[in-house]
Design a protein around this motif. Structure first.
Motif, PDB file in Angstrom:
ATOM      1  N   UNK A 100       0.835  -1.203   0.000  1.00  0.00           N
ATOM      2  CA  UNK A 100       0.000   0.000   0.000  1.00  0.00           C
ATOM      3  C   UNK A 100       0.878   1.266   0.000  1.00  0.00           C
ATOM      4  N   UNK A 101       1.921   1.264   0.797  1.00  0.00           N
ATOM      5  CA  UNK A 101       2.803   2.432   0.885  1.00  0.00           C
ATOM      6  C   UNK A 101       3.580   2.638  -0.419  1.00  0.00           C
ATOM      7  N   UNK A 102       4.032   1.560  -1.041  1.00  0.00           N
ATOM      8  CA  UNK A 102       4.804   1.660  -2.288  1.00  0.00           C
ATOM      9  C   UNK A 102       3.956   2.273  -3.393  1.00  0.00           C
ATOM     10  N   UNK A 103       2.688   1.925  -3.431  1.00  0.00           N
ATOM     11  CA  UNK A 103       1.806   2.462  -4.471  1.00  0.00           C
ATOM     12  C   UNK A 103       1.683   3.977  -4.389  1.00  0.00           C
ATOM     13  N   UNK A 104       1.889   4.537  -3.215  1.00  0.00           N
ATOM     14  CA  UNK A 104       1.783   5.986  -3.030  1.00  0.00           C
ATOM     15  C   UNK A 104       3.087   6.712  -3.386  1.00  0.00           C
ATOM     16  N   UNK A 105       4.154   5.969  -3.611  1.00  0.00           N
ATOM     17  CA  UNK A 105       5.454   6.570  -3.905  1.00  0.00           C
ATOM     18  C   UNK A 105       5.579   6.795  -5.408  1.00  0.00           C
ATOM     19  N   UNK A 106       6.045   7.963  -5.770  1.00  0.00           N
ATOM     20  CA  UNK A 106       6.215   8.310  -7.183  1.00  0.00           C
ATOM     21  C   UNK A 106       7.336   7.467  -7.803  1.00  0.00           C
ATOM     22  N   UNK A 107       7.090   6.982  -9.044  1.00  0.00           N
ATOM     23  CA  UNK A 107       8.102   6.175  -9.734  1.00  0.00           C
ATOM     24  C   UNK A 107       9.416   6.945  -9.831  1.00  0.00           C
TER      25      UNK A 107
END
Length: 185
Positions: A169-176
């Protein structure tokens, strides 16, 4: 390495795929967060040399008076040498460079004296250094990225299966292509 493979793709007549920026993560647990806050550090500060960090922390926590006095001394020294240089211009311009050299030397000696004092204070406080070393080994192991040095399985054992759900869930919120610091429970 992808950019080095252009000829391989051309030789085989295959279109080269587009590169995707990699997202990076550094996991910070509650104890590490508390230490970072106590010393007034950000995770990226840990890439700095440990001695420089100790000096900065010591100055922030204990050196405000010394910093103020050092600034006053440097201001007085600058005023003295500026006035002396003006007088030297009128009396004997050949000594202006000598005055400038002496001014620089005295400033350097003040800095060296402060550094010596801070090192001695830091040696007295080995606990501070051990906390910094622990933070560095955990958050920037071997001076590199945590994700490249540490196995995430240790976090899975420590925090259980919910760790993966929360991490996803946290990774999905991080910009590529960016690097994020994530607090783990």
């Amino acid at each position: 390495y992808h950019s080095l493979l252009r000829e391989v793709y051309e030789t085989h007549g295959v279109e080269r795929p587009c590169g995707v920026p990699r997202t990076g993560l550094t996991l910070i647990d509650a104890r590490e967060k508390e230490r970072l806050e106590r010393f007034g550090l950000e995770p990226h500060d840990l890439k700095e040399h440990p001695s420089a960090l100790v000096k900065r922390i010591e100055t922030t926590q204990h050196g405000e008076e010394r910093t103020r006095l050092k600034h006053e001394a440097e201001t007085a020294l600058n005023a003295f040498f500026d006035a002396a240089a003006r007088e030297a211009e009128a009396a004997d311009p050949t000594i202006v460079k000598v005055l400038q050299k002496n001014h620089a030397r005295m400033g350097k000696e003040i800095d060296q004296s402060e550094s010596l004092l801070v090192r001695r204070i830091a040696e007295r406080d080995q606990q501070l250094r051990s906390h910094i070393d622990a933070l560095r080994s955990s958050l920037v192991p071997n001076g590199g990225l945590q994700e490249r040095e540490m196995n995430p399985i240790a976090y899975l054992f420590k925090y259980g299966p919910a760790f993966l759900t929360n991490l996803t869930r946290e990774i999905e919120a991080v910009e590529d292509g960016s690097h994020a610091f994530l607090l783990v429970p």
